[in-house]
Design an enzyme around this catalytic site. Structure first.
Site, short mmCIF file in Angstrom:
data_model
loop_
_atom_site.label_atom_id
_atom_site.label_comp_id
_atom_site.label_asym_id
_atom_site.label_seq_id
_atom_site.Cartn_x
_atom_site.Cartn_y
_atom_site.Cartn_z
N ASP A 1 0.78 -1.25 0.00
CA ASP A 1 0.00 0.00 0.00
C ASP A 1 0.81 1.30 0.00
O ASP A 1 0.48 2.24 0.75
CB ASP A 1 -0.97 0.02 1.20
CG ASP A 1 -1.99 -1.10 1.16
OD1 ASP A 1 -1.91 -1.95 0.26
OD2 ASP A 1 -2.89 -1.14 2.03
N ASP B 1 -4.57 -0.65 -1.57
CA ASP B 1 -5.89 -0.46 -0.99
C ASP B 1 -6.74 0.09 -2.13
O ASP B 1 -6.36 1.08 -2.77
CB ASP B 1 -5.73 0.58 0.14
CG ASP B 1 -6.67 0.34 1.31
OD1 ASP B 1 -7.09 -0.81 1.54
OD2 ASP B 1 -6.98 1.33 2.02
N HIS C 1 -10.52 0.87 -2.71
CA HIS C 1 -11.89 0.93 -2.18
C HIS C 1 -12.89 1.49 -3.19
O HIS C 1 -12.58 2.44 -3.92
CB HIS C 1 -11.94 1.85 -0.96
CG HIS C 1 -11.12 1.38 0.21
ND1 HIS C 1 -11.15 0.10 0.68
CD2 HIS C 1 -10.25 2.06 1.02
CE1 HIS C 1 -10.35 0.00 1.73
NE2 HIS C 1 -9.78 1.17 1.96
N SER D 1 -15.31 1.15 5.53
CA SER D 1 -14.31 1.70 6.46
C SER D 1 -14.35 3.22 6.53
O SER D 1 -13.64 3.83 7.33
CB SER D 1 -12.89 1.25 6.04
OG SER D 1 -12.45 1.96 4.89
N HIS E 1 -10.46 7.27 1.36
CA HIS E 1 -9.08 7.18 0.88
C HIS E 1 -8.97 6.04 -0.12
O HIS E 1 -9.78 5.11 -0.10
CB HIS E 1 -8.12 6.93 2.05
CG HIS E 1 -8.38 5.62 2.75
ND1 HIS E 1 -9.36 5.47 3.70
CD2 HIS E 1 -7.82 4.40 2.58
CE1 HIS E 1 -9.39 4.21 4.11
NE2 HIS E 1 -8.48 3.53 3.45
N LYS F 1 -6.96 -4.82 -3.08
CA LYS F 1 -7.70 -5.41 -1.95
C LYS F 1 -8.69 -4.42 -1.35
O LYS F 1 -8.64 -3.23 -1.65
CB LYS F 1 -6.70 -5.87 -0.87
CG LYS F 1 -5.95 -4.70 -0.27
CD LYS F 1 -5.05 -5.15 0.85
CE LYS F 1 -4.21 -4.01 1.35
NZ LYS F 1 -4.99 -2.92 1.96
N GLU G 1 -14.14 -4.78 5.20
CA GLU G 1 -12.79 -4.24 5.36
C GLU G 1 -11.81 -5.37 5.18
O GLU G 1 -12.09 -6.53 5.54
CB GLU G 1 -12.63 -3.58 6.76
CG GLU G 1 -11.24 -3.03 7.05
CD GLU G 1 -10.77 -1.94 6.07
OE1 GLU G 1 -10.70 -2.22 4.85
OE2 GLU G 1 -10.44 -0.83 6.53
N ALA H 1 0.38 0.51 6.23
CA ALA H 1 0.93 1.14 7.41
C ALA H 1 1.30 0.02 8.40
O ALA H 1 0.59 -0.97 8.48
CB ALA H 1 -0.12 2.06 8.05
N CYS I 1 -2.18 -2.48 7.62
CA CYS I 1 -2.08 -3.43 6.52
C CYS I 1 -0.78 -4.22 6.53
O CYS I 1 -0.77 -5.39 6.14
CB CYS I 1 -2.32 -2.71 5.20
SG CYS I 1 -4.06 -2.21 5.05
C1 VGL Z 1 -4.69 1.04 5.71
C2 VGL Z 1 -6.07 2.22 7.10
C3 VGL Z 1 -7.11 2.10 6.21
C4 VGL Z 1 -3.33 0.48 5.43
C5 VGL Z 1 -5.73 0.91 4.81
O1 VGL Z 1 -2.97 0.32 4.24
O2 VGL Z 1 -2.59 0.22 6.41
N1 VGL Z 1 -4.88 1.69 6.86
N2 VGL Z 1 -6.91 1.44 5.06
ZN ZN Z 2 -8.31 1.49 3.49
#
Ligand code: VGL
Ligand code: ZN
Length: 196
Positions: free
Chosen positions: A16, A58, A60, A66, A77, A102, A109, A137, A141
């Protein structure tokens, strides 16, 4: 020198590293963009070795569960097809990179790159035994992807110099790192790799 990258058995998984998770993005991870130059060095090493490189994203839909608008934890995001969902422009992904999208179902989620994707199948089909994981992060993830890789039986190495966390609560990233290591991940940094 601990690790020599094996073309057949090893894969690099970049989690990500998207614009929305970097400075100026919709859900910026503090210092998120700092993983980019380090990951570029890992990409170079894995490319030279001829090893598999995977990048998760990520991805979405606009009404993802989420998002705060639906009672979730996050601002909107990484919406599919928007600039914020693009990989960081300085990340040198090779042409052969395998991209795994994903968290694309509106009502589910999915922090892990393995959740609802064909990542496991791709790795198994390629004969991968060992995965090296970095990106964003640390406390979401990256953590979920590392813990799933361990559960699935992959030898799992967390790239400590190529991760950053959100730290909604101070210390979340440190706790996540400790949990990953306690559950069997090994930690490594660039200096732990042979030159190749
Ligand atoms: C993530 C928060 C929401 C990540 C993804 O990639 O860590 N964190 N969506
Ligand atoms: Zn996300």
């Amino acid at each position: 020198m601990k690790y020599r990258i094996n073309k057949v058995e090893d894969a690099l998984i970049i989690v990500d590293v998207q614009k929305d998770f970097c400075s100026g993005g919709a859900l910026p991870v503090p210092e998120g963009e700092k993983v980019v130059p380090v990951l570029n060095r890992y990409i170079e090493k894995f490319s030279k070795a001829g090893a598999l490189i995977v990048a998760t994203r990520d991805w979405h839909p606009p009404n993802h569960i989420s998002f705060k608008s639906r009672g979730g934890a996050w601002p909107p995001h990484c919406i599919q097809g928007t600039p914020g969902a693009e990989f960081h422009p300085d990340l040198n992904l090779p042409a052969k990179v395998k991209i795994i999208s994903k968290a694309s179902s509106p009502d589910k989620e999915a922090y892990s790159g393995f959740d609802g994707t064909d990542l496991e199948e791709k790795l198994r089909n390629a004969g991968i035994r060992r995965v090296f994981i970095g990106g964003l992060a640390t406390d979401y993830c990256v953590k979920s992807t590392v813990l799933d890789a361990l559960k699935l039986g992959f030898e799992t190495i967390l790239l400590l110099d190529a991760i950053r966390g959100v730290d909604v609560k101070p210390g979340d990233s440190e706790k996540a790192i400790n949990e990953m290591l306690r559950k069997g991940a090994k930690g490594a940094s660039l200096s732990d790799f042979e030159d190749c």
